[in-house]
Design a protein around this motif. Structure first.
Motif, short mmCIF file in Angstrom:
data_model
loop_
_atom_site.label_atom_id
_atom_site.label_comp_id
_atom_site.label_asym_id
_atom_site.label_seq_id
_atom_site.Cartn_x
_atom_site.Cartn_y
_atom_site.Cartn_z
N PRO A 219 -48.28 26.03 22.02
CA PRO A 219 -48.04 25.50 20.67
C PRO A 219 -48.49 24.04 20.54
O PRO A 219 -48.75 23.37 21.53
N VAL A 220 -48.54 23.56 19.33
CA VAL A 220 -48.74 22.14 19.08
C VAL A 220 -47.46 21.40 19.50
O VAL A 220 -46.35 21.87 19.24
N GLY A 221 -47.62 20.26 20.15
CA GLY A 221 -46.45 19.40 20.38
C GLY A 221 -46.00 19.21 21.80
O GLY A 221 -45.05 18.44 22.04
N LEU A 222 -46.62 19.86 22.79
CA LEU A 222 -46.21 19.63 24.18
C LEU A 222 -46.77 18.30 24.65
O LEU A 222 -47.94 17.97 24.43
N GLY A 223 -45.94 17.52 25.32
CA GLY A 223 -46.35 16.21 25.81
C GLY A 223 -45.37 15.15 25.38
O GLY A 223 -44.82 15.21 24.26
N GLU A 224 -45.10 14.18 26.25
CA GLU A 224 -44.10 13.15 25.99
C GLU A 224 -44.72 11.76 26.17
O GLU A 224 -44.61 11.14 27.22
N PRO A 225 -45.43 11.26 25.13
CA PRO A 225 -45.98 9.91 25.24
C PRO A 225 -44.82 8.91 25.38
O PRO A 225 -43.72 9.17 24.90
N ILE A 226 -44.97 7.79 26.06
CA ILE A 226 -46.28 7.30 26.47
C ILE A 226 -46.59 7.66 27.94
O ILE A 226 -47.72 7.93 28.31
N TYR A 227 -45.55 7.70 28.78
CA TYR A 227 -45.81 7.81 30.21
C TYR A 227 -45.63 9.21 30.79
O TYR A 227 -45.62 9.38 32.01
N SER A 228 -45.50 10.18 29.93
CA SER A 228 -45.47 11.57 30.40
C SER A 228 -46.31 12.43 29.46
O SER A 228 -45.90 13.51 29.04
N LYS A 229 -47.49 11.91 29.14
CA LYS A 229 -48.43 12.67 28.32
C LYS A 229 -48.76 13.99 29.01
O LYS A 229 -48.75 14.06 30.24
N LEU A 230 -49.06 15.00 28.23
CA LEU A 230 -49.35 16.31 28.82
C LEU A 230 -50.55 16.23 29.74
O LEU A 230 -50.54 16.79 30.85
#
Length: 361
Positions: A219-230
């Motif tokens: 899906p759209v939206g996986l990833g946790e900026p800034i330091y845990s980008k997908l």
């Protein structure tokens, strides 16, 4: 030794050494009521298992996995899932002659300097034997992803290059990947690769490879900026695999050859839905998934354990020549394919669960 754990919500900790009695892992953060048994995991372990052809190490391991906890009546309970695989074909004597010698290209020197002790039998924790448990954990991650995506999720891994020989994408045939021992989607180049690997093996040498991994149904939206980008977490996951020396997402290093207008994925809309006109970004923008297919590649160096004499030193810093014995992969990149798939699955499962945890029902 710390940092044997991967992931945040979906996470696993591996344990064991190449020539110990067993290897295993504990997988935590798995939702309850997901169907799971050994067969769900064994299928993926078979792809990685050693001794399947002359193109991989001849160490004979059945890699039969056992689930020790975390399931009841075929369903996950939400408790930690403990997995174990027995080592069946250790030959520690192969390493007796070099126990006081630092093998060039290996982690012998760095482990000894960091910890003041090392398991010389096949590299201990530094051995690619550890990756069997990543594949096992990845099998559980796939079950989570199947549940979340309603079975629309799919990961496909394959080799795109061995040495200087690349596949021709015009000959792409996904069905071919499982039809040969090299995870090759281009039937026309399989025999060329086989000859290259066989020549390296007969000459006591080795050869490198490039692996491509694709994932769809994200899906759209996986990833946790800034330091845990997908993309940064995927790169870290792949770089944690033995012998991996480089990772690229989407166009990767090829993007330097393009202009800004050529490298941009243009966007249109239809029926109030976003449509990208290309996927040069590899399905990730700003560290967050776009909903497109995720595409990454990683390169694996030639196996450092070769039969040819190389220069090194022993623990007393005496200069010597070394001839490594034992059973080693002439192209370790082959068995890196299912490992890369597993690390992709584990990273995506973790990020999907993290995304769900941030939403208010």
């Amino acid at each position: 030794m710390s940092n044997n754990k991967f992931g945040k919500i979906f996470n696993f900790t591996t344990w064991g050494e190449s020539h110990g009695l067993s290897i295993g892992c504990v997988v935590d953060g798995v939702p309850s009521n997901i169907s799971l048994n050994e067969k769900d995991i064994q299928n993926w372990l078979e792809k990685r298992r050693p001794g399947k052809s002359k193109f991989t190490t001849q160490r004979k391991e059945s890699d039969k996995v056992r689930i020790l906890s975390g399931t009841f009546e075929g369903l996950t309970t939400g408790a930690p899932i403990s997995l174990i695989i027995d080592n069946e074909d250790q030959r520690s004597k192969d390493y007796e002659e070099i126990k006081d010698i630092f093998r060039p290209g290996h982690a012998d020197y760095t482990y000894q300097m960091k910890y003041g002790i090392r398991d010389y039998r096949g590299g201990g924790r530094a051995s690619a034997r550890e990756t069997a448990m990543r594949v096992a954990a990845g099998g559980i991650a796939r079950k989570i992803l199947d549940s979340l995506s309603k079975n629309k999720f799919k990961i496909t891994g394959y080799l795109t290059q061995i040495g200087d020989s690349k596949i021709d994408y015009k000959n792409w045939d996904e069905n071919q990947i499982e039809e040969n021992n090299l995870f090759c989607p281009d039937k026309s180049i399989v025999s060329v690769w086989e000859e290259k690997i066989d020549n390296a093996r007969k000459n006591g040498s080795s050869i490198g490879a490039i692996i491509e991994i694709k994932a769809k149904g994200i899906p759209v939206g996986l990833g946790e900026p800034i330091y845990s980008k997908l993309d940064s977490d995927l790169a870290k996951a792949m770089m944690s695999i033995n012998a991996v020396k480089g990772v690229e997402i989407g166009n990767g290093f090829e993007s330097v050859l393009l202009s800004g207008e050529d490298n941009i994925d243009e966007i249109r809309s239809k029926n109030n839905e976003i449509n990208f006109m290309s996927n040069k970004s590899g399905g990730i923008l700003g560290g967050i998934s776009t909903g497109q297919e995720i595409v990454l590649r990683f390169c694996v160096k030639p196996t450092s354990s070769i039969l040819k004499s190389r220069k090194t030193v022993d623990k007393n810093y005496q200069e010597i020549d070394i001839n490594i014995k034992g059973r080693h992969d002439p192209c370790v990149g082959i068995r890196a394919v299912p490992v890369g798939e597993a690390m992709m699955a584990a990273t995506l499962a973790d990020h999907w669960l993290r995304m769900l945890a941030t939403k208010i029902a």
